[in-house]
Write a protein that holds these residues in place. Structure first.
Motif, PDB file in Angstrom:
ATOM      1  N   ARG A  95       0.820  -1.210   0.000  1.00 46.28           N
ATOM      2  CA  ARG A  95       0.000   0.000   0.000  1.00 46.28           C
ATOM      3  C   ARG A  95       0.857   1.265   0.000  1.00 46.28           C
ATOM      4  O   ARG A  95       0.379   2.339  -0.307  1.00 46.28           O
ATOM      5  N   THR A  96       2.115   1.114   0.358  1.00 46.07           N
ATOM      6  CA  THR A  96       3.074   2.218   0.236  1.00 46.07           C
ATOM      7  C   THR A  96       3.658   2.092  -1.160  1.00 46.07           C
ATOM      8  O   THR A  96       4.581   1.329  -1.395  1.00 46.07           O
ATOM      9  N   GLY A  97       3.082   2.826  -2.066  1.00 41.31           N
ATOM     10  CA  GLY A  97       3.496   2.742  -3.467  1.00 41.31           C
ATOM     11  C   GLY A  97       4.752   3.538  -3.763  1.00 41.31           C
ATOM     12  O   GLY A  97       5.323   4.201  -2.891  1.00 41.31           O
ATOM     13  N   LYS A  98       5.160   3.487  -5.019  1.00 41.69           N
ATOM     14  CA  LYS A  98       6.370   4.193  -5.444  1.00 41.69           C
ATOM     15  C   LYS A  98       6.254   5.697  -5.206  1.00 41.69           C
ATOM     16  O   LYS A  98       7.213   6.347  -4.794  1.00 41.69           O
ATOM     17  N   ARG A  99       5.080   6.248  -5.470  1.00 42.65           N
ATOM     18  CA  ARG A  99       4.899   7.690  -5.286  1.00 42.65           C
ATOM     19  C   ARG A  99       5.131   8.069  -3.828  1.00 42.65           C
ATOM     20  O   ARG A  99       5.821   9.039  -3.532  1.00 42.65           O
ATOM     21  N   ARG A 100       4.555   7.287  -2.915  1.00 40.80           N
ATOM     22  CA  ARG A 100       4.759   7.575  -1.479  1.00 40.80           C
ATOM     23  C   ARG A 100       6.210   7.393  -1.079  1.00 40.80           C
ATOM     24  O   ARG A 100       6.744   8.161  -0.280  1.00 40.80           O
ATOM     25  N   LEU A 101       6.847   6.351  -1.598  1.00 36.81           N
ATOM     26  CA  LEU A 101       8.260   6.129  -1.282  1.00 36.81           C
ATOM     27  C   LEU A 101       9.111   7.320  -1.708  1.00 36.81           C
ATOM     28  O   LEU A 101      10.021   7.736  -0.989  1.00 36.81           O
ATOM     29  N   ARG A 102       8.816   7.876  -2.882  1.00 32.79           N
ATOM     30  CA  ARG A 102       9.572   9.034  -3.364  1.00 32.79           C
ATOM     31  C   ARG A 102       9.347  10.258  -2.481  1.00 32.79           C
ATOM     32  O   ARG A 102      10.208  11.117  -2.379  1.00 32.79           O
ATOM     33  N   GLN A 103       8.169  10.345  -1.862  1.00 32.48           N
ATOM     34  CA  GLN A 103       7.839  11.510  -1.037  1.00 32.48           C
ATOM     35  C   GLN A 103       8.459  11.443   0.360  1.00 32.48           C
ATOM     36  O   GLN A 103       8.514  12.447   1.054  1.00 32.48           O
ATOM     37  N   ILE A 104       8.931  10.280   0.754  1.00 28.22           N
ATOM     38  CA  ILE A 104       9.514  10.129   2.087  1.00 28.22           C
ATOM     39  C   ILE A 104      10.882  10.791   2.124  1.00 28.22           C
ATOM     40  O   ILE A 104      11.724  10.558   1.262  1.00 28.22           O
ATOM     41  N   ASP A 105      11.076  11.625   3.112  1.00 25.09           N
ATOM     42  CA  ASP A 105      12.361  12.282   3.319  1.00 25.09           C
ATOM     43  C   ASP A 105      13.283  11.283   4.012  1.00 25.09           C
ATOM     44  O   ASP A 105      13.144  11.029   5.213  1.00 25.09           O
ATOM     45  N   SER A 106      14.211  10.725   3.272  1.00 17.93           N
ATOM     46  CA  SER A 106      15.082   9.682   3.817  1.00 17.93           C
ATOM     47  C   SER A 106      15.929  10.180   4.977  1.00 17.93           C
ATOM     48  O   SER A 106      16.338   9.399   5.827  1.00 17.93           O
TER      49      SER A 106
END
Length: 133
Positions: A95-106
């Motif tokens: 449910r954590t898609g690619k778009r959400r992964l990109r939005q996460i501040d690492s």
């Protein structure tokens, strides 16, 4: 006493041992009490437990409890959870898609387990936003 672990491609990414956790907890409690930061045993216990959690060290019991809680919350709540186990599992959830992964501040990922799960997921999705070691 119990031991739990999570493996990915035959490599352990998380190991939990109640014996090791209890030893670490006891040592931290004693250090906190000796420093005088807190007034009583219960406050020292809570502070020691939180310090271990922030270092990525949790008990098998906390792990089981977090997994049960994870099943009852939304992915949005899981991704912002203060519980590192819940947040780590959310990184691996589809449910954590690619778009959400990109939005996460690492840079905001401070817990070692959460960082590792984020890295694993980014690698699996072919994203180059993995956390620097």
């Amino acid at each position: 006493m119990t031991r739990a672990w999570i493996t990915l491609d035959k490599q352990e990414i998380l190991t939990l041992s109640s014996v090791v956790w209890l030893q670490e907890l006891s040592e931290r409690e004693q250090e906190i009490q000796a420093s005088g930061r807190v007034g009583d045993y219960y406050a020292a216990h809570d502070a020691a437990k939180e310090e271990l959690r922030q270092r990525g060290m949790v008990s098998v019991w906390d792990f089981e409890e977090a997994l049960e809680m994870y099943l009852e919350i939304s992915i949005e709540d899981a991704l912002v959870s203060p519980d590192p186990i819940i947040k780590a599992v959310a990184m691996l959830d589809r449910r954590t898609g690619k778009r959400r992964l990109r939005q996460i501040d690492s840079e905001s990922l401070v817990n070692p387990l959460v960082k590792r799960c984020y890295e694993i997921r980014c690698e699996a999705e072919g994203l180059s936003r993995a956390v620097e070691a």
